[in-house]
Design a protein around this motif. Structure first.
Motif, PDB file in Angstrom:
ATOM      1  N   GLN A  55     -19.795  43.946  23.198  1.00 17.53           N
ATOM      2  CA  GLN A  55     -18.406  44.312  22.852  1.00 17.53           C
ATOM      3  C   GLN A  55     -18.016  45.464  22.370  1.00 17.53           C
ATOM      4  O   GLN A  55     -17.352  46.328  22.611  1.00 17.53           O
ATOM      5  N   GLN A  56     -19.347  45.877  21.223  1.00 20.90           N
ATOM      6  CA  GLN A  56     -19.072  47.059  20.608  1.00 20.90           C
ATOM      7  C   GLN A  56     -19.355  48.358  21.695  1.00 20.90           C
ATOM      8  O   GLN A  56     -19.061  49.612  21.463  1.00 20.90           O
ATOM      9  N   GLU A  57     -20.054  48.012  22.807  1.00 22.32           N
ATOM     10  CA  GLU A  57     -20.566  49.200  23.706  1.00 22.32           C
ATOM     11  C   GLU A  57     -19.510  49.356  24.333  1.00 22.32           C
ATOM     12  O   GLU A  57     -19.441  50.611  25.033  1.00 22.32           O
ATOM     13  N   LYS A  58     -18.354  48.631  24.698  1.00 21.62           N
ATOM     14  CA  LYS A  58     -17.175  48.871  25.688  1.00 21.62           C
ATOM     15  C   LYS A  58     -16.164  49.186  25.026  1.00 21.62           C
ATOM     16  O   LYS A  58     -16.035  49.811  24.006  1.00 21.62           O
ATOM     17  N   PHE A  59     -14.873  48.728  25.206  1.00 18.78           N
ATOM     18  CA  PHE A  59     -13.642  48.837  24.738  1.00 18.78           C
ATOM     19  C   PHE A  59     -13.675  47.622  23.927  1.00 18.78           C
ATOM     20  O   PHE A  59     -12.815  46.413  24.310  1.00 18.78           O
ATOM     21  N   ALA A  60     -14.042  47.814  22.585  1.00 25.40           N
ATOM     22  CA  ALA A  60     -14.052  46.591  21.790  1.00 25.40           C
ATOM     23  C   ALA A  60     -12.912  45.764  21.632  1.00 25.40           C
ATOM     24  O   ALA A  60     -11.544  46.449  21.333  1.00 25.40           O
ATOM     25  N   ALA A  61     -12.511  44.507  21.721  1.00 20.99           N
ATOM     26  CA  ALA A  61     -11.422  43.641  21.596  1.00 20.99           C
ATOM     27  C   ALA A  61     -11.348  43.586  20.304  1.00 20.99           C
ATOM     28  O   ALA A  61     -11.455  42.510  19.689  1.00 20.99           O
ATOM     29  N   VAL A  62     -10.697  44.437  19.561  1.00 19.96           N
ATOM     30  CA  VAL A  62     -10.053  44.553  18.306  1.00 19.96           C
ATOM     31  C   VAL A  62      -8.729  45.525  18.118  1.00 19.96           C
ATOM     32  O   VAL A  62      -9.215  46.617  18.868  1.00 19.96           O
ATOM     33  N   CYS A  63      -8.005  45.184  17.168  1.00 21.25           N
ATOM     34  CA  CYS A  63      -7.209  46.252  16.908  1.00 21.25           C
ATOM     35  C   CYS A  63      -7.424  46.983  15.683  1.00 21.25           C
ATOM     36  O   CYS A  63      -7.760  46.149  14.597  1.00 21.25           O
ATOM     37  N   PRO A  64      -7.708  48.279  15.608  1.00 16.57           N
ATOM     38  CA  PRO A  64      -7.978  48.838  14.390  1.00 16.57           C
ATOM     39  C   PRO A  64      -7.143  48.347  13.004  1.00 16.57           C
ATOM     40  O   PRO A  64      -5.961  48.385  13.421  1.00 16.57           O
ATOM     41  N   ASP A  65      -7.703  48.431  12.022  1.00 19.25           N
ATOM     42  CA  ASP A  65      -6.851  47.979  10.860  1.00 19.25           C
ATOM     43  C   ASP A  65      -6.112  49.221  10.317  1.00 19.25           C
ATOM     44  O   ASP A  65      -4.773  49.200  10.121  1.00 19.25           O
ATOM     45  N   PHE A  66      -6.392  50.257  10.793  1.00 16.49           N
ATOM     46  CA  PHE A  66      -5.820  51.804  10.406  1.00 16.49           C
ATOM     47  C   PHE A  66      -5.842  52.741  11.584  1.00 16.49           C
ATOM     48  O   PHE A  66      -6.837  52.716  12.459  1.00 16.49           O
ATOM     49  N   VAL A  67      -4.605  53.003  11.995  1.00 15.46           N
ATOM     50  CA  VAL A  67      -4.553  53.951  13.178  1.00 15.46           C
ATOM     51  C   VAL A  67      -3.706  55.167  12.909  1.00 15.46           C
ATOM     52  O   VAL A  67      -2.786  55.225  12.176  1.00 15.46           O
ATOM     53  N   VAL A  68      -4.172  56.299  13.620  1.00 14.36           N
ATOM     54  CA  VAL A  68      -3.138  57.674  13.311  1.00 14.36           C
ATOM     55  C   VAL A  68      -3.047  58.335  14.800  1.00 14.36           C
ATOM     56  O   VAL A  68      -4.082  58.362  15.537  1.00 14.36           O
ATOM     57  N   GLU A  69      -1.875  58.756  15.053  1.00 17.72           N
ATOM     58  CA  GLU A  69      -1.628  59.332  16.061  1.00 17.72           C
ATOM     59  C   GLU A  69      -1.129  60.835  15.796  1.00 17.72           C
ATOM     60  O   GLU A  69      -0.159  61.027  14.570  1.00 17.72           O
ATOM     61  N   LEU A  70      -1.475  61.973  16.582  1.00 21.60           N
ATOM     62  CA  LEU A  70      -0.932  63.332  16.294  1.00 21.60           C
ATOM     63  C   LEU A  70       0.009  63.425  17.569  1.00 21.60           C
ATOM     64  O   LEU A  70      -0.303  63.497  18.446  1.00 21.60           O
ATOM     65  N   ARG A  71       1.231  64.221  16.934  1.00 21.27           N
ATOM     66  CA  ARG A  71       2.032  64.403  18.239  1.00 21.27           C
ATOM     67  C   ARG A  71       2.146  65.933  18.424  1.00 21.27           C
ATOM     68  O   ARG A  71       2.113  66.708  17.364  1.00 21.27           O
ATOM     69  N   SER A  72       2.019  66.217  19.523  1.00 20.83           N
ATOM     70  CA  SER A  72       2.146  67.844  20.082  1.00 20.83           C
ATOM     71  C   SER A  72       3.580  67.929  20.445  1.00 20.83           C
ATOM     72  O   SER A  72       4.463  67.065  20.590  1.00 20.83           O
ATOM     73  N   LYS A  73       3.660  69.250  20.851  1.00 23.51           N
ATOM     74  CA  LYS A  73       5.134  69.792  21.118  1.00 23.51           C
ATOM     75  C   LYS A  73       5.683  69.061  22.406  1.00 23.51           C
ATOM     76  O   LYS A  73       6.825  68.559  22.456  1.00 23.51           O
ATOM     77  N   THR A  74       4.442  68.488  23.333  1.00 21.65           N
ATOM     78  CA  THR A  74       5.085  68.018  24.525  1.00 21.65           C
ATOM     79  C   THR A  74       5.056  66.547  24.594  1.00 21.65           C
ATOM     80  O   THR A  74       5.541  65.877  25.681  1.00 21.65           O
ATOM     81  N   ASP A  75       4.552  65.777  23.413  1.00 24.97           N
ATOM     82  CA  ASP A  75       4.401  64.432  23.474  1.00 24.97           C
ATOM     83  C   ASP A  75       5.886  63.911  23.184  1.00 24.97           C
ATOM     84  O   ASP A  75       6.635  64.396  22.197  1.00 24.97           O
TER      85      ASP A  75
END
Length: 200
Positions: free
Chosen positions: A113-133
């Motif tokens: 599971q760790q090798e692929k798209f792990a089936a887990v929601c991160p405890d902490f997430v960050v998104e950076l917004r650019s001008k076009t987002d």
């Protein structure tokens, strides 16, 4: 190609793609590594524009600060950059710009599971917004993370210097204006403080 630079991701609405299994979607992503790919809860394939250079610079500075904190707390969990995809409980596959998964959640996954798209929601997430987002799209993604189990999330809009803070158990987000400050990792990442001035 111009569609990739719109405010919202390009949606591939091919009926076959929406029926892809997890294994088939993983293979699709491996075959198209030149793309930035996510999948929403409806299993629609989303293609995002390449990150602008200044956004990449800001992301590197964000990860440098998160990495410095992790060096002091490696036993607490694992940090990830924007290349890491996670399969959320609602079936979406998301790749936040930066994230952290607690040691307990990471240890509960099998090596496969760790090798692929792990089936887990991160405890902490960050998104950076650019001008076009699109702010609307990014707020929806942050809400999705919170609903799927994220304890703390930051949406950082660097060009207008606004931070949107999402916390578990709260129905709305907090808006902080101005980057002459630090953000606290609170109880989720004790001792972590992000200097927003370095993201200008």
């Amino acid at each position: 190609m111009n569609a990739l630079f719109a405010d919202e991701p390009l949606i591939l609405d091919d009926p076959y793609m929406s029926r892809m299994s997890e294994a088939e979607f993983f293979d699709f992503c491996q075959q198209h590594r030149q793309w930035r790919i996510e999948r929403n809860a409806q299993h629609e394939i989303l293609i995002m524009a390449p990150t602008f250079t200044i956004t990449g610079r800001r992301n590197a500075r964000l990860l440098a600060q998160l990495g410095a904190w992790w060096n002091e707390h490696p036993e607490a969990g694992e940090i990830f950059n924007s290349n890491a995809g996670f399969t959320l409980p609602n079936g979406a596959v998301r790749a936040p710009d930066a994230s952290w998964v607690s040691a307990a959640q990471w240890a509960a996954l099998t090596p496969e599971q760790q090798e692929k798209f792990a089936a887990v929601c991160p405890d902490f997430v960050v998104e950076l917004r650019s001008k076009t987002d699109s702010l609307k799209v990014l707020v929806a993604k942050m809400e999705e993370h919170r609903q799927c189990g994220a304890l703390l999330g930051w949406l950082l809009s660097c060009d207008d210097e606004k931070a949107y803070i999402f916390r578990a158990g709260q129905e709305s987000y907090e808006t902080v204006e101005g980057f002459e400050r630090e953000l606290s990792g609170e109880a989720v990442l004790p001792g972590f403080r992000l200097d927003l001035r370095k993201l200008r």
